[in-house]
Structure formats: structure tokens, C-alpha cells
Design an enzyme around this catalytic site. Structure first.
Site, PDB file in Angstrom:
ATOM      1  N   ASN A 140      -2.032   0.241   6.706  1.00 24.75           N
ATOM      2  CA  ASN A 140      -1.593  -1.059   7.241  1.00 24.75           C
ATOM      3  C   ASN A 140      -0.692  -1.831   6.277  1.00 24.75           C
ATOM      4  OD1 ASN A 140      -3.540  -1.934   5.464  1.00 24.75           O
ATOM      5  ND2 ASN A 140      -4.613  -3.246   6.925  1.00 24.75           N
ATOM      6  N   PHE A 176     -15.570   3.277   7.001  1.00 21.22           N
ATOM      7  CA  PHE A 176     -14.194   3.608   6.630  1.00 21.22           C
ATOM      8  C   PHE A 176     -13.955   3.647   5.121  1.00 21.22           C
ATOM      9  CE2 PHE A 176     -14.374  -0.986   7.563  1.00 21.22           C
ATOM     10  CZ  PHE A 176     -13.887  -1.533   6.373  1.00 21.22           C
ATOM     11  N   TYR A 193     -12.519  -1.857  -3.883  1.00 19.07           N
ATOM     12  CA  TYR A 193     -13.016  -2.022  -2.521  1.00 19.07           C
ATOM     13  C   TYR A 193     -14.532  -1.895  -2.434  1.00 19.07           C
ATOM     14  CZ  TYR A 193      -8.385  -2.195  -0.324  1.00 19.07           C
ATOM     15  OH  TYR A 193      -7.137  -2.576   0.093  1.00 19.07           O
ATOM     16  N   LYS A 199       0.813  -1.215   0.000  1.00 18.67           N
ATOM     17  CA  LYS A 199       0.000   0.000   0.000  1.00 18.67           C
ATOM     18  C   LYS A 199       0.857   1.280   0.000  1.00 18.67           C
ATOM     19  CE  LYS A 199      -3.995  -2.187   2.198  1.00 18.67           C
ATOM     20  NZ  LYS A 199      -5.030  -2.046   3.244  1.00 18.67           N
ATOM     21  N   GLU A 229      -9.446 -10.442  -7.659  1.00 22.99           N
ATOM     22  CA  GLU A 229      -8.522  -9.315  -7.462  1.00 22.99           C
ATOM     23  C   GLU A 229      -7.334  -9.406  -8.418  1.00 22.99           C
ATOM     24  OE1 GLU A 229      -9.805  -8.814  -2.763  1.00 22.99           O
ATOM     25  OE2 GLU A 229      -7.771  -9.504  -3.223  1.00 22.99           O
TER      26      GLU A 229
HETATM   27  P1  CMP Z   1      -7.442  -4.557   3.479  1.00 24.43           P
HETATM   28  O1  CMP Z   1      -7.001  -5.936   3.789  1.00 24.43           O
HETATM   29  O2  CMP Z   1      -6.799  -3.888   2.335  1.00 24.43           O
HETATM   30  O3  CMP Z   1      -9.035  -4.532   3.266  1.00 24.43           O
HETATM   31  C1  CMP Z   1      -9.854  -3.447   3.593  1.00 24.43           C
HETATM   32  C2  CMP Z   1      -9.116  -2.361   4.306  1.00 24.43           C
HETATM   33  O4  CMP Z   1      -9.914  -1.410   4.994  1.00 24.43           O
HETATM   34  C3  CMP Z   1      -8.256  -2.978   5.384  1.00 24.43           C
HETATM   35  O5  CMP Z   1      -7.185  -3.661   4.793  1.00 24.43           O
HETATM   36  C4  CMP Z   1      -7.893  -1.757   6.235  1.00 24.43           C
HETATM   37  O6  CMP Z   1      -6.737  -1.102   5.781  1.00 24.43           O
HETATM   38  C5  CMP Z   1      -9.076  -0.815   5.990  1.00 24.43           C
HETATM   39  N1  CMP Z   1      -9.841  -0.583   7.211  1.00 24.43           N
HETATM   40  C6  CMP Z   1      -9.976   0.596   7.838  1.00 24.43           C
HETATM   41  N2  CMP Z   1     -10.749   0.466   8.938  1.00 24.43           N
HETATM   42  C7  CMP Z   1     -11.121  -0.827   9.015  1.00 24.43           C
HETATM   43  C8  CMP Z   1     -11.928  -1.595   9.923  1.00 24.43           C
HETATM   44  N3  CMP Z   1     -12.504  -1.036  10.989  1.00 24.43           N
HETATM   45  N4  CMP Z   1     -12.072  -2.921   9.684  1.00 24.43           N
HETATM   46  C9  CMP Z   1     -11.513  -3.512   8.599  1.00 24.43           C
HETATM   47  N5  CMP Z   1     -10.736  -2.832   7.697  1.00 24.43           N
HETATM   48  C10 CMP Z   1     -10.547  -1.511   7.908  1.00 24.43           C
END
Ligand code: CMP
Length: 139
Positions: A114, A59, A51, A11, A128
Site C-alpha cells: 500500500n 497479516f 510492527y 514502502k 517511530e
Molecule cells: P501500515 O500503515 O504500514 O500499518 C500496518 C500495515 O499492515 C498496513 O499499513 C498494511 O499495509 C498492512 N496490512 C495488511 N493487512 C491488513 C489489514 N487487514 N488491516 C490493517 N493493515 C493491514
């Protein structure tokens, strides 16, 4: 059906912090073959589409804004039990809960920033991977 491929994105936070090379090496050291790899910058439209499954979540907007804040690396990875094992390699979505030595424990700062994405099922890994890569971009 279990397949041997998963999909990942390194990311914008990890790329901007100069961690992409170390993360790719970590993935390869964990036994994954890189089948496809692309350095790209998502548009808002593409990130929103990727997404879309989260578009009702609070979020979602922050997630899309974050994912278009800088370039990413997208990759298809191959190994036995690829999806499940990769979730262990990257650690919990919230880095404060990620086990020591996982990619998010080592390189991520928050649940938004993250560091890395990993597919959550074989079905999503295929969807994906197809989102980013044509057949002739896989080796
Ligand atoms: P990712 O695995 O890329 O999939 C969805 C993303 O939403 C996740 O990683 C996080 O970076 C982001 N995100 C932000 N807030 C939340 C949350 N409360 N729960 C899950 N994903 C979140």
C-alpha cells in the site's frame, strides 16, 4: 499533547515501481517539511520490531516479509496537525477505499503493497521517528 511531526515510510512496492520521487514531491506539495530522511533496507528483525504492535494479527508475517522485500525511504515530516492531516494525504489503508488523489489511491495496489506508512498518533509518530533517527539526523 499534539505535536507537529509525523513519521512515514515509502514502502518497497512504491520504491521498486519508481514512485518514491513523485510521492516525496506530493508530500512536500501538501505542505510538509522533511525534517529527516533515510534510504534503507530493513532486516527481518528490525521490521518485526517496528510492527510488533501487529504481531498477533494474521497479516503480521506477510507484512514483515513484504517490508524486507526491498529498500524503503523513512522520513520525519513537520507541519501543523501533522499526524491527522497526513492520514488524509495518504488515504485509507486499503487502496481500493482510498479517496481519489490520495497517495494510496494514486500509487498503491493492495492492502499489503500500500505504498506508504503514516503514524496513527502523536505518540507513535515520536516512537517511530526515534526508531529510525538520532537527534543529529534531524534538520
Ligand atoms: P501500515 O500503515 O504500514 O500499518 C500496518 C500495515 O499492515 C498496513 O499499513 C498494511 O499495509 C498492512 N496490512 C495488511 N493487512 C491488513 C489489514 N487487514 N488491516 C490493517 N493493515 C493491514
Amino acid at each position: 499533547m499534539t505535536t507537529n511531526r509525523t513519521f512515514t515510510m515509502i514502502k518497497p512496492d512504491a520504491v521498486a515501481n519508481g514512485h518514491a520521487g513523485k510521492i516525496l514531491d506530493h508530500i512536500i506539495q501538501a505542505g510538509y517539511k522533511v525534517v529527516a530522511l533515510k534510504y534503507t533496507h530493513l532486516s527481518a528483525e528490525k521490521a518485526g520490531e517496528f510492527y510488533a504492535v501487529h504481531n498477533e494479527r494474521p497479516f503480521y508475517k506477510d507484512l514483515v516479509d513484504f517490508m524486507i522485500s526491498g529498500p524503503i525511504y523513512a522520513a520525519i515530516l513537520e507541519k501543523d496537525n501533522a499526524v491527522e492531516d497526513f492520514r488524509k494525504v495518504i488515504g485509507a489503508t486499503d487502496p481500493s477505499k482510498a479517496e481519489a488523489g490520495t497517495i494510496r489511491n494514486l500509487f498503491a495496489k493492495s492492502i499489503d503493497a500500500n505504498a506508504i506508512h503514516g503514524s496513527d498518533s502523536d505518540e507513535n509518530a515520536a516512537i517511530e521517528g526515534n526508531f529510525f533517527f538520532a537527534e543529529n539526523e534531524r534538520f
